[in-house]
Design a protein around this motif. Structure first.
Motif, PDB file in Angstrom:
ATOM      1  N   VAL A 183      78.854  37.584  10.602  1.00  0.00           N
ATOM      2  CA  VAL A 183      79.749  37.862  11.722  1.00  0.00           C
ATOM      3  C   VAL A 183      80.689  36.687  11.945  1.00  0.00           C
ATOM      4  N   LYS A 184      80.163  35.474  11.881  1.00  0.00           N
ATOM      5  CA  LYS A 184      80.995  34.279  12.062  1.00  0.00           C
ATOM      6  C   LYS A 184      82.080  34.205  10.994  1.00  0.00           C
ATOM      7  N   GLU A 185      81.729  34.530   9.754  1.00  0.00           N
ATOM      8  CA  GLU A 185      82.716  34.513   8.675  1.00  0.00           C
ATOM      9  C   GLU A 185      83.805  35.548   8.914  1.00  0.00           C
ATOM     10  N   SER A 186      83.398  36.739   9.369  1.00  0.00           N
ATOM     11  CA  SER A 186      84.384  37.791   9.643  1.00  0.00           C
ATOM     12  C   SER A 186      85.330  37.371  10.759  1.00  0.00           C
ATOM     13  N   LEU A 187      84.798  36.726  11.780  1.00  0.00           N
ATOM     14  CA  LEU A 187      85.641  36.255  12.878  1.00  0.00           C
ATOM     15  C   LEU A 187      86.640  35.208  12.407  1.00  0.00           C
ATOM     16  N   LYS A 188      86.195  34.350  11.518  1.00  0.00           N
ATOM     17  CA  LYS A 188      87.108  33.335  10.970  1.00  0.00           C
ATOM     18  C   LYS A 188      88.208  33.986  10.142  1.00  0.00           C
ATOM     19  N   GLU A 189      87.847  34.971   9.332  1.00  0.00           N
ATOM     20  CA  GLU A 189      88.828  35.672   8.498  1.00  0.00           C
ATOM     21  C   GLU A 189      89.881  36.377   9.339  1.00  0.00           C
ATOM     22  N   LYS A 190      89.460  36.885  10.505  1.00  0.00           N
ATOM     23  CA  LYS A 190      90.376  37.625  11.374  1.00  0.00           C
ATOM     24  C   LYS A 190      91.130  36.695  12.334  1.00  0.00           C
ATOM     25  N   GLY A 191      90.832  35.397  12.276  1.00  0.00           N
ATOM     26  CA  GLY A 191      91.479  34.459  13.181  1.00  0.00           C
ATOM     27  C   GLY A 191      91.007  34.569  14.611  1.00  0.00           C
ATOM     28  N   LEU A 192      89.769  35.065  14.803  1.00  0.00           N
ATOM     29  CA  LEU A 192      89.241  35.287  16.143  1.00  0.00           C
ATOM     30  C   LEU A 192      88.099  34.344  16.507  1.00  0.00           C
ATOM     31  N   TYR A 193      87.750  33.471  15.582  1.00  0.00           N
ATOM     32  CA  TYR A 193      86.569  32.639  15.773  1.00  0.00           C
ATOM     33  C   TYR A 193      86.654  31.786  17.045  1.00  0.00           C
ATOM     34  N   GLU A 194      87.812  31.241  17.297  1.00  0.00           N
ATOM     35  CA  GLU A 194      87.971  30.373  18.468  1.00  0.00           C
ATOM     36  C   GLU A 194      87.965  31.169  19.764  1.00  0.00           C
ATOM     37  N   ASN A 195      88.090  32.480  19.669  1.00  0.00           N
ATOM     38  CA  ASN A 195      88.132  33.329  20.861  1.00  0.00           C
ATOM     39  C   ASN A 195      86.768  33.923  21.194  1.00  0.00           C
ATOM     40  N   ALA A 196      85.749  33.549  20.423  1.00  0.00           N
ATOM     41  CA  ALA A 196      84.430  34.156  20.583  1.00  0.00           C
ATOM     42  C   ALA A 196      83.482  33.269  21.388  1.00  0.00           C
ATOM     43  N   LYS A 197      82.723  33.901  22.283  1.00  0.00           N
ATOM     44  CA  LYS A 197      81.671  33.229  23.039  1.00  0.00           C
ATOM     45  C   LYS A 197      80.408  34.084  22.945  1.00  0.00           C
ATOM     46  N   MET A 198      79.260  33.448  23.106  1.00  0.00           N
ATOM     47  CA  MET A 198      78.003  34.176  22.995  1.00  0.00           C
ATOM     48  C   MET A 198      77.036  33.774  24.097  1.00  0.00           C
ATOM     49  N   VAL A 199      76.292  34.753  24.587  1.00  0.00           N
ATOM     50  CA  VAL A 199      75.195  34.483  25.515  1.00  0.00           C
ATOM     51  C   VAL A 199      73.916  35.051  24.902  1.00  0.00           C
ATOM     52  N   GLN A 200      72.901  34.224  24.871  1.00  0.00           N
ATOM     53  CA  GLN A 200      71.609  34.594  24.305  1.00  0.00           C
ATOM     54  C   GLN A 200      70.605  34.770  25.453  1.00  0.00           C
ATOM     55  N   ARG A 201      69.854  35.875  25.426  1.00  0.00           N
ATOM     56  CA  ARG A 201      68.836  36.172  26.438  1.00  0.00           C
ATOM     57  C   ARG A 201      69.428  36.110  27.843  1.00  0.00           C
ATOM     58  N   CYS A 202      70.526  36.800  28.043  1.00  0.00           N
ATOM     59  CA  CYS A 202      71.238  36.759  29.322  1.00  0.00           C
ATOM     60  C   CYS A 202      70.345  37.223  30.474  1.00  0.00           C
ATOM     61  N   THR A 203      70.258  36.433  31.509  1.00  0.00           N
ATOM     62  CA  THR A 203      69.461  36.614  32.736  1.00  0.00           C
ATOM     63  C   THR A 203      67.954  36.580  32.475  1.00  0.00           C
ATOM     64  N   MET A 204      67.530  36.232  31.264  1.00  0.00           N
ATOM     65  CA  MET A 204      66.108  36.119  30.941  1.00  0.00           C
ATOM     66  C   MET A 204      65.722  34.645  30.836  1.00  0.00           C
TER      67      MET A 204
END
Length: 232
Positions: A183-204
């Motif tokens: 997924v990270k590679e695909s985001l880089k290829e599309k020029g979207l990597y810097e626009n991505a944020k992630m939340v892990q185990r949200c509210t847990m």
């Protein structure tokens, strides 16, 4: 004897305070709690409900075998068997709350049972829950879409996910699993990597917020959601 009813109950993303009042009342009035036998998310769903419904452990618990596989034949057989188990209880006048993490309409195992129960002429109702990606947006303290912007929910570990990144608007990447590096590679290829944020185990317990995917690897939790905004 009058038939009972099946309820697919969304318990929200993790925090018991985010369960809806309707979900709590539905769980309380049901005779039986149904949960899938496999899958970490379903164990979490029961734990969340337990935090909001004090007497839930006094109810009868029925486990439905839902194997973690993409084999369609195995899945169809398990869904059919699960629906039949619940229908037998419905015919005995039992009301059943089938717990599912987040919302039952979004990538939930419950919906396969729901459709089968309805197709066989029995009553089933969906009780919506707070979707995990809405909780993620709130945790990031920003909106998902504004004005006429579209919102796309993409199962990131499935075929065609990369093409979904070409859509205009905000992309929510779910079901990333061990495909995070791809997924990270695909985001880089599309020029979207810097626009991505992630939340892990949200509210847990163990929640983690990543303003950059640089610190994310394949050890990330199953409960991880990536939000990708359009390039400005």
């Amino acid at each position: 004897m009058e038939n009972g009813k099946l309820y697919g109950v969304g318990v929200g993303p993790g925090d018991p305070e985010l369960i809806t009042l309707k979900a709590v009342n539905t769980i309380r009035k049901c005779d039986i709690i149904a949960v899938p036998r496999s899958g970490e998310s379903e164990k979490v769903a029961f734990s969340i409900a337990k935090g909001a419904v004090n007497d839930i452990e006094c109810k009868e618990i029925v486990e439905i075998d839902m194997p973690m596989t993409r084999d369609k034949d195995i899945l169809n057989a398990s869904h059919e068997a699960g629906a039949n188990i619940l229908i037998d209880l419905i015919k005995k006048g039992k009301n059943i709350a089938f717990l599912t993490l987040g919302d039952p309409c979004i990538y939930s195992t419950y919906i396969y049972i729901h459709k089968r129960v309805l197709s066989k002429g029995y009553s089933a109702e969906i009780i919506p829950g707070v979707p995990s990606f809405c909780a993620v947006a709130a945790r990031l303290n920003e909106g998902l879409v504004e004005g006429a912007e579209p919102l796309h929910i993409i199962p990131a570990s499935y075929k065609g996910a990369s093409e979904g990144l070409d859509f205009k608007g905000t992309k929510v990447l779910m079901k990333t699993g061990r495909s995070i590096n791809k997924v990270k590679e695909s985001l880089k290829e599309k020029g979207l990597y810097e626009n991505a944020k992630m939340v892990q185990r949200c509210t847990m317990d163990g929640e983690a917020v990543f303003d950059s995917l640089d610190d994310v690897d394949e050890s990330s939790s199953y409960f991880s959601i990536i939000v990708v905004k359009d390039k400005e």
